[in-house]
Design an enzyme around this catalytic site. Structure first.
Site, short mmCIF file in Angstrom:
data_model
loop_
_atom_site.label_atom_id
_atom_site.label_comp_id
_atom_site.label_asym_id
_atom_site.label_seq_id
_atom_site.Cartn_x
_atom_site.Cartn_y
_atom_site.Cartn_z
N ARG A 1 5.91 -0.08 -2.95
CA ARG A 1 7.14 -0.67 -3.51
C ARG A 1 8.11 -1.17 -2.43
O ARG A 1 9.07 -1.87 -2.75
CB ARG A 1 7.85 0.34 -4.41
N ASP B 1 4.42 12.04 -2.65
CA ASP B 1 4.70 12.33 -4.06
C ASP B 1 4.51 13.83 -4.26
O ASP B 1 3.51 14.29 -4.82
CB ASP B 1 3.76 11.51 -4.96
N MET C 1 -3.00 3.26 -6.55
CA MET C 1 -2.68 2.11 -7.40
C MET C 1 -2.78 0.81 -6.59
O MET C 1 -2.30 -0.24 -7.04
CB MET C 1 -1.29 2.25 -8.00
N GLY C 2 -3.40 0.89 -5.41
CA GLY C 2 -3.61 -0.32 -4.63
C GLY C 2 -2.37 -0.77 -3.88
O GLY C 2 -1.41 -0.03 -3.73
N GLN D 1 4.01 15.30 -7.75
CA GLN D 1 2.70 14.89 -8.26
C GLN D 1 1.60 15.78 -7.67
O GLN D 1 0.70 16.24 -8.38
CB GLN D 1 2.44 13.43 -7.88
N HIS E 1 -2.07 5.33 2.39
CA HIS E 1 -3.34 5.40 1.66
C HIS E 1 -4.52 5.52 2.64
O HIS E 1 -5.45 6.29 2.41
CB HIS E 1 -3.56 4.12 0.84
N GLN F 1 1.61 5.62 -16.70
CA GLN F 1 2.61 6.35 -15.93
C GLN F 1 3.89 5.55 -15.68
O GLN F 1 4.78 6.01 -14.97
CB GLN F 1 2.01 6.86 -14.62
P1 AMP Z 1 0.03 5.24 -5.01
O1 AMP Z 1 -0.89 4.10 -4.76
O2 AMP Z 1 1.45 4.97 -4.64
O3 AMP Z 1 -0.13 5.83 -6.39
O4 AMP Z 1 -0.40 6.39 -4.02
C1 AMP Z 1 -1.72 6.85 -3.95
C2 AMP Z 1 -1.77 8.08 -3.08
O5 AMP Z 1 -1.29 7.76 -1.77
C3 AMP Z 1 -0.88 9.23 -3.60
O6 AMP Z 1 -1.55 10.45 -3.40
C4 AMP Z 1 0.34 9.11 -2.72
O7 AMP Z 1 1.04 10.32 -2.58
C5 AMP Z 1 -0.29 8.68 -1.41
N1 AMP Z 1 0.72 8.04 -0.56
C6 AMP Z 1 1.55 7.02 -0.91
N2 AMP Z 1 2.38 6.73 0.11
C7 AMP Z 1 2.08 7.59 1.12
C8 AMP Z 1 2.59 7.79 2.43
N3 AMP Z 1 3.60 7.06 2.92
N4 AMP Z 1 2.04 8.77 3.18
C9 AMP Z 1 1.03 9.52 2.70
N5 AMP Z 1 0.49 9.37 1.47
C10 AMP Z 1 1.01 8.42 0.69
#
Ligand code: AMP
Length: 281
Positions: A187, A150, A30-31, A153, A37, A61
């Site tokens: 966040r 997550d 989600m950027g 997820q 990421h 979501q």
């Molecule tokens: P999001 O942009 O928050 O939807 O996350 C996109 C992807 O990055 C998802 O697969 C998350 O689980 C992963 N992600 C987010 N934060 C972390 C983190 N701290 N360590 C590893 N993967 C992450």
């Protein structure tokens, strides 16, 4: 690095890549990128020919009282991080094209999506599985990369891929943390100075759970109470849930044995933070 914001242009690009016999590694996000990421993109870079990252803040979501409108967005910053992590194509679709007014198709993974975060955020996982299914159909990846951050997820998506025979190899990569242990999250930018300092207690409490289980504690209630007591020492933190479940099925356990997932969601003001660890008894 290419930026593609139209679905049909992305589909044309995918056809060209496939024709060249190249594999596609896909990182949906989600950027407002951070090193969590980037770690997914770096892994895709190492194992596939073409790395596609999607950046899409998925309205489906978010609950009606959640942070969709104020979710942090900074495309220029994301571009820079993505490029340095080895991304070849950023897919940046518009919400009007992803969900036109006539849109009415959804993907639901039953059971697995109903506990933990699914209980606190009704409809959240339906939004996640629907958008990930759409993205998978557009990008047609060989491998897709998700974070253990997550945890639920990741399990829900693996099940969707298996149940719908999508033929995509789903990789789950470890949580990337800040120096004090706080899991990186887009966040985290919402946190006040005090909340940011206090938020280190989340990972501390998960480590405490690990120590208790390693010391022979098998009663999940006792572990959860100890974690909760620890978090309560920080007045800016409010527990949403703390659970200990079977790592693969996400079922609550009466006694800790085998591999369990200790997972929590905690509010810091209006900001909901999640974290987890997998523990072996
Ligand atoms: P999001 O942009 O928050 O939807 O996350 C996109 C992807 O990055 C998802 O697969 C998350 O689980 C992963 N992600 C987010 N934060 C972390 C983190 N701290 N360590 C590893 N993967 C992450």
């Amino acid at each position: 690095m290419k930026i593609i914001d139209g679905i049909s242009r992305m589909q044309t690009m995918v056809k060209i890549i496939k024709k060249e016999g190249k594999s596609i590694g896909f990182v949906p996000t989600m950027g407002y990128l951070h090193d969590g990421h980037a770690s997914l993109a770096r892994s895709a870079r190492a194992h596939t020919d073409v790395v596609v990252m999607s950046i899409f803040v998925n309205p489906l979501q978010f609950g009606p009282s959640e942070d969709f409108n104020r979710y942090p967005r900074d495309f220029a910053r994301d571009e820079d991080i993505a490029r340095r992590a080895g991304v070849d194509i950023i897919f940046y679709p518009k919400k009007e094209e992803m969900y036109p007014a006539r849109y009415c198709t959804y993907v639901d993974v039953e059971g697995l999506a109903s506990g933990l975060c699914g209980a606190s955020r009704p409809g959240h996982f339906r939004g996640v599985t629907t958008v990930v299914a759409k993205l998978f159909l557009i990008v047609k990846p060989d491998m897709a990369y998700f974070g253990q951050k997550d945890a639920q997820q990741a399990i829900v998506i693996k099940r969707m891929v298996e149940d719908l025979n999508m033929g995509i190899d789903v990789k789950i990569l470890p949580i990337v943390r800040e120096k004090d242990g706080l899991a990186m999250s887009s966040r985290n930018v919402y946190l006040s100075k005090v909340e940011r300092a206090d938020a280190a207690v989340l990972y501390e409490s998960l480590k405490k759970a690990g120590e208790m289980i390693e010391g022979g504690e098998r009663d999940p209630k006792k572990v959860i109470n100890a974690m909760s007591d620890m978090i309560k020492t920080k007045p800016s933190m409010r527990v949403d849930y703390i659970s200990i479940v079977e790592a693969k099925t996400l079922k609550e356990v009466d006694a800790i044995s085998g591999e369990v997932l200790a997972a929590l969601a905690v509010f810091a003001g209006n900001t909901r933070l999640v974290d987890n660890v997998i523990l072996k008894a």
